[in-house]
Design an enzyme around this catalytic site. Structure first.
Site, PDB file in Angstrom:
ATOM      1  N   ASP A   1       0.847  -1.200   0.000  1.00 25.80           N
ATOM      2  CA  ASP A   1       0.000   0.000   0.000  1.00 25.80           C
ATOM      3  C   ASP A   1       0.879   1.245   0.000  1.00 25.80           C
ATOM      4  OD1 ASP A   1      -1.860   2.101   0.662  1.00 25.80           O
ATOM      5  OD2 ASP A   1      -3.208   0.550   1.408  1.00 25.80           O
TER       6      ASP A   1
ATOM      7  N   SER B   1      -6.907   4.295  -1.727  1.00 23.37           N
ATOM      8  CA  SER B   1      -6.805   2.838  -1.706  1.00 23.37           C
ATOM      9  C   SER B   1      -8.128   2.145  -1.991  1.00 23.37           C
ATOM     10  CB  SER B   1      -6.274   2.373  -0.346  1.00 23.37           C
ATOM     11  OG  SER B   1      -4.952   2.806  -0.148  1.00 23.37           O
TER      12      SER B   1
ATOM     13  N   GLU C   1      -6.304  -7.446  25.131  1.00 27.76           N
ATOM     14  CA  GLU C   1      -4.915  -6.981  25.219  1.00 27.76           C
ATOM     15  C   GLU C   1      -4.776  -5.648  25.937  1.00 27.76           C
ATOM     16  OE1 GLU C   1      -1.080  -6.422  22.172  1.00 27.76           O
ATOM     17  OE2 GLU C   1      -3.081  -6.836  21.383  1.00 27.76           O
TER      18      GLU C   1
ATOM     19  N   GLU D   1      -4.750  -6.676  16.687  1.00 31.49           N
ATOM     20  CA  GLU D   1      -4.835  -5.353  17.307  1.00 31.49           C
ATOM     21  C   GLU D   1      -6.265  -4.846  17.214  1.00 31.49           C
ATOM     22  OE1 GLU D   1      -2.793  -3.228  18.895  1.00 31.49           O
ATOM     23  OE2 GLU D   1      -1.053  -4.557  18.858  1.00 31.49           O
TER      24      GLU D   1
ATOM     25  N   GLU E   1      -1.386  -7.901   1.982  1.00 32.58           N
ATOM     26  CA  GLU E   1      -1.127  -6.461   1.909  1.00 32.58           C
ATOM     27  C   GLU E   1      -0.117  -6.025   2.951  1.00 32.58           C
ATOM     28  OE1 GLU E   1      -3.354  -2.114   2.248  1.00 32.58           O
ATOM     29  OE2 GLU E   1      -3.972  -3.782   3.532  1.00 32.58           O
TER      30      GLU E   1
ATOM     31  N   HIS F   1       2.283   8.624   5.061  1.00 33.07           N
ATOM     32  CA  HIS F   1       1.363   9.702   5.451  1.00 33.07           C
ATOM     33  C   HIS F   1       1.922  10.483   6.644  1.00 33.07           C
ATOM     34  CE1 HIS F   1      -2.004   9.293   2.793  1.00 33.07           C
ATOM     35  NE2 HIS F   1      -2.261   8.040   3.126  1.00 33.07           N
TER      36      HIS F   1
ATOM     37  N   HIS G   1      -1.058  10.983  -1.112  1.00 39.01           N
ATOM     38  CA  HIS G   1      -0.711  10.034  -2.159  1.00 39.01           C
ATOM     39  C   HIS G   1      -0.138  10.791  -3.355  1.00 39.01           C
ATOM     40  CE1 HIS G   1      -4.054   7.089  -0.614  1.00 39.01           C
ATOM     41  NE2 HIS G   1      -3.070   7.260   0.252  1.00 39.01           N
TER      42      HIS G   1
END
Length: 570
Positions: free
Chosen positions: A81, A131, A258, A306, A350, A359, A504
């Site tokens: 990506d 994306s 977590e 996560e 990915e 970014h 981008h």
């Protein structure tokens, strides 16, 4: 005088080029035959570029390249990506220098693949894409608007009602329907744009759980991405689903296993992990590295490591619960899918956080995550057979990171430029800009590093909480980097234009391919053609399309299949 000379020189060059162009058009070819004028069909852009138009164009291009000669039982699409061509070049140098080499001669795993091409990434309404629109192109064979997942451009962004009328089935859905195994692996949330486009259809990429939908979208019957991923009407949905995004699968009454201060985000009372397990008997849910390693082999798996995105590769070793690497998840996915279905599989992998680091203006983490993708591709190539598996590596879009100056060979890729230009270059001396200040090899056209910020500095006035730092206001021009450690993992490369998040880029990205059917990957192609390369290289998927009268007389899939539209119960 200088400006006038430049204008005059430019005019002369244009005149010369014009003359060459005229001569070229009127010249004969080597056989002595005059070149005939080419009739170009006029398309009202973008309104005339319907999903069917895009699908047909992509199918024709792939067929003309010989994609149907492929005999791929398995198809693996790797997406870096935001992995622009400068990112690839910098990552290879970064990798080489981490292993004690100058770096420039290093090759990433996919750079040894025999077939390459360039991909044009624009969306139907955007010169520089996002994306959602780009992965839709690769997942469905059609281009669409920015921000929308696997729906045609007739719908406006966030228009639920219209989007329900223009859903486009994806390669993963068609594979599941055709009886193949399917998998999705990512380092982002599995509900993020790139993975989400495989099994979800929404006009707004941010509808990741039910609380993200607008009241109008809920009333009109749209479903969030997470619920579509596990409740797909195509086969059983993904047999392997691994990444982040845990919070989108559990309700607010569910504490995160977590983090003490986090809970699920759903308000509809659904436990989507339990729903996925009900559809995949023998399947396992894991959320940490120990559970991942202990999960039964050769069985379906859903791994949500996560609440949101997984850790950057740089930070992954510090995760208390432990997370598998992208290479580990890739190997596990291939082994499981191969065991689950002897007829083959379709898999997306990915490297999603390359984009997030860019970014944030943080080249170090972008390059480190690119190296993690290199390791995943390397492992996939080691454990698959090119005679029955097509591996295609590409990016969804580029970023604005650039190389500047004339650094000496072997200069640290994240360091300050040393050397100069010409024969008298001194590899020990810092190169200086016109104001007498040093500068780094890598920088960004825009972003939060406007004044050479680091993520450990105080927050800037426009800090974006999603990224390492907001931009820092430049008070006296460029900062003096002489004594600044620009190779530190938290350093933010300088940006020319101050923005809280780097953007981008609109330039082409690379495609690299290996395996049966890969010789069709060549030239400069529209991004949606990638779908057709993958589809046409797989005989079982081709047969699936043709059995539904979606192929032309030559057996090329050229018609869009009818979608299985699922709405929220009213």
């Amino acid at each position: 005088m200088r400006s006038r000379l430049s204008i005059a020189a430019l005019a002369a060059a244009v005149s010369l080029l014009s003359g060459c162009a005229t001569t070229g058009l009127s010249a004969s070819n080597t056989a002595g035959t005059s070149l005939a004028p080419i009739e170009v069909p006029k398309i009202e852009r973008p309104a005339g570029e319907t999903p069917q138009w895009w699908f047909t164009q992509g199918a024709s291009t792939a067929a003309a390249h010989g994609a149907m000669r492929g005999k791929a039982k398995n198809v693996i699409l790797f997406v870096g990506d935001g992995m622009s061509l400068p990112t690839v070049a910098a990552a290879r140098i970064f990798l080489g220098q981490q292993t004690g080499h100058p770096g420039e001669e290093t090759r990433l795993s996919w750079e040894d693949f025999p077939n390459t091409a360039l991909s044009r990434t624009y969306n139907t309404n955007a010169q520089t894409p996002d994306s959602a629109g780009t992965m839709t192109a690769m997942a469905t064979g059609i281009k669409t608007r920015m921000g929308m997942l696997s729906v045609g451009q007739a719908a406006e962004r966030a228009d639920c009602g219209a989007s329900l009328q223009t859903q486009i089935p994806t390669l993963w859905e068609m594979a599941a329907d055709a009886g193949l195994a399917t998998g999705v692996v990512t380092t982002t949330a599995v509900t993020h744009a790139t993975p989400g486009a495989t099994f979800a259809h929404v006009p707004e990429r941010n509808w990741e759980n039910d609380t993200d939908l607008t009241p109008e979208a809920t009333e009109q019957g749209c479903l969030d991405i997470a619920s579509q991923m596990v409740g797909s009407p195509y086969g059983k949905g993904p047999d392997v689903l691994m990444g982040g995004g845990r919070m989108n699968f559990f309700g607010v009454d569910q504490n995160d296993p977590e983090y003490d201060d986090k809970v699920g985000q759903r308000l509809d009372g659904r436990n989507l992990v339990d729903e996925w397990k009900a559809r995949h008997p023998g399947g396992t849910y894991v959320w940490n590295l120990e559970q991942f390693n202990a999960a039964p082999k050769g069985t379906p798996i859903i791994g949500l490591f996560e609440p949101s995105h997984m850790q950057f590769e740089q930070d992954r070793p510090k995760d208390p619960a432990g997370e598998p690497s992208l290479a580990q998840m890739t190997e596990s996915a291939i082994q499981r899918l191969s065991a689950l279905n002897p007829d083959g599989f379709v898999l997306l992998v990915e490297g999603g956080r390359i984009d997030h680091a860019h970014h944030g203006g943080n080249a170090y983490r972008a390059l480190k995550d690119t190296v993690a993708l290199h390791q995943a591709v390397e492992r996939a190539a080691q454990i698959t057979n090119p005679d029955d598996t097509l591996i295609l590596v590409t990016a969804d879009h580029s970023h604005t990171m650039f190389f500047v100056g004339y650094p000496a060979r072997g200069n640290p890729i994240l360091g300050k430029v040393r050397g100069g230009s010409g024969e008298a270059m001194d590899p020990r001396a810092l190169a200086m800009d016109a104001t007498g200040l040093p500068f780094t090899t890598l920088g960004y056209a825009n972003g939060p590093g406007y004044a050479g910020a680091t993520s450990t500095q105080e927050e800037g006035p426009k800090r974006n909480p999603h990224y390492p730092s907001g931009f820092q206001q430049a008070e006296n021009g460029r900062p003096n980097l002489t004594d600044v450690d620009t190779e530190h993992p938290d350093y933010l490369q300088e940006a020319m234009v101050p923005t809280s998040s780097e953007s981008h880029g609109g330039d082409d990205v690379g495609i690299w391919a290996r395996g049966t059917g890969s010789d069709a990957i060549r030239g400069n192609v529209e991004q949606n053609t990638i779908f057709h390369f993958l589809l046409q290289s797989n005989p079982k998927l081709r047969a699936y399309y043709c059995s539904r009268n979606l192929c032309n007389a030559q057996g090329v899939p050229v018609k869009l299949p009818e979608p299985k539209v699922v709405r929220r119960a009213q």
